[in-house]
Design an enzyme around this catalytic site. Structure first.
Site, PDB file in Angstrom:
ATOM      1  N   HIS A 131     -61.101  21.639  18.127  1.00 46.42           N
ATOM      2  CA  HIS A 131     -59.987  21.783  19.201  1.00 46.42           C
ATOM      3  C   HIS A 131     -59.905  23.418  19.606  1.00 46.42           C
ATOM      4  CE1 HIS A 131     -59.742  21.713  14.342  1.00 46.42           C
ATOM      5  NE2 HIS A 131     -58.128  22.985  14.581  1.00 46.42           N
ATOM      6  N   HIS A 206     -37.471  36.970   6.561  1.00 50.29           N
ATOM      7  CA  HIS A 206     -37.791  37.782   7.862  1.00 50.29           C
ATOM      8  C   HIS A 206     -38.156  36.925   8.803  1.00 50.29           C
ATOM      9  CE1 HIS A 206     -38.349  41.617   9.979  1.00 50.29           C
ATOM     10  NE2 HIS A 206     -39.296  41.103  10.327  1.00 50.29           N
ATOM     11  N   GLU A 210     -36.204  37.480  12.611  1.00 55.93           N
ATOM     12  CA  GLU A 210     -36.457  37.953  13.393  1.00 55.93           C
ATOM     13  C   GLU A 210     -36.312  37.078  14.624  1.00 55.93           C
ATOM     14  OE1 GLU A 210     -37.535  40.359  14.490  1.00 55.93           O
ATOM     15  OE2 GLU A 210     -39.064  41.643  13.019  1.00 55.93           O
TER      16      GLU A 210
HETATM   17 ZN   LIG Z   1     -40.053  42.084  11.742  1.00 62.37          ZN
HETATM   18 ZN   LIG Z   2     -57.331  23.999  13.208  1.00 66.43          ZN
END
Ligand SMILES: [Zn+2]
Ligand SMILES: [Zn+2]
Length: 218
Positions: A131, A206, A210
């Site tokens: 995949h 974080h 973001e």
């Molecule tokens: Zn960052």
């Molecule tokens: Zn994979």
């Protein structure tokens, strides 16, 4: 049947799956939504030839393979872009700033793709059927639960479509690759490059900040 073969029915009989995970199929491929998405939009392209499906991606993806599957990669990439366009808007504060994402990336598909979509394979795939991952680079997902998940997309463990075929490069044993990239490699924020060392829960918080500083739901 082992979970390693959980993708098999998408290869053999995508027409029988009606839970919304299959977004496209024809004789050559199935394109599906990853059931454990590690980002907002995380798709898999599965070649349906059993011979290809049983092969290791670093061994079988050559120039011919890339030519054959490039159109499917492009259409999966466009799907990711449309998903973002439909669901999110870029926050005003980031419209005109020259930040990493460079302005409103939802107005420019090329820019969005260049900055915010990753296409490629895992050097040691966890699922047996071949995949190709097509994933937005936000890593904003409840399914992203550990260091291994994050580093599998954000270190040399992930091999970009553009860096294939792997001509002559020796990768080392599966165990070496996993130790180097998944276990020992620091966690680095993919938006700002801040180093979170081994602290996955700090990185996770974080990443939430973001993401929310760039995008809001429409
Ligand atoms: Zn960052
Ligand atoms: Zn994979």
């Amino acid at each position: 049947m082992s979970w390693r073969y959980a993708l098999k029915s998408y290869v053999t009989s995508p027409e029988t799956i009606d839970d919304g995970t299959v977004i496209y199929f024809d004789d050559k491929v199935s394109i599906i939504k990853d059931s454990f998405p590690k980002s907002e939009c995380h798709l898999l392209i599965l070649p349906r030839s059993m011979q290809l499906s049983r092969s290791h991606p670093t061994k079988v993806i050559d120039a011919k393979f890339k030519n054959e599957f490039e159109p499917y990669v492009d259409s999966a990439i466009s799907h990711v872009f449309r998903h973002f366009q439909e669901k999110f808007r870029v926050k005003k504060s980031h419209d005109d700033e020259d930040l990493d994402l460079g302005g409103d990336i939802l107005e420019d598909e090329n820019k969005f793709v260049k900055k915010f979509v990753r296409v490629g394979i895992h050097s040691v795939p966890s699922m047996a059927n071949l995949h190709i991952h097509v994933i937005s680079k936000d890593f904003h997902s409840v399914r992203l639960k550990n260091k291994k998940h994050y580093n599998s997309f954000n270190t040399g463990f992930f091999i970009s479509w553009d860096d294939l075929p792997m001509t002559g490069k020796k990768l080392g044993t599966d165990k070496d690759i996993e130790t180097t990239y998944l276990k020992k490699h620091d966690l680095i924020c993919c938006y700002c490059q801040e180093n979170f060392s081994n602290k996955f829960s700090s990185l996770k918080k974080h990443l939430e900040l973001e993401f929310n500083s760039y995008f809001q739901l429409k």
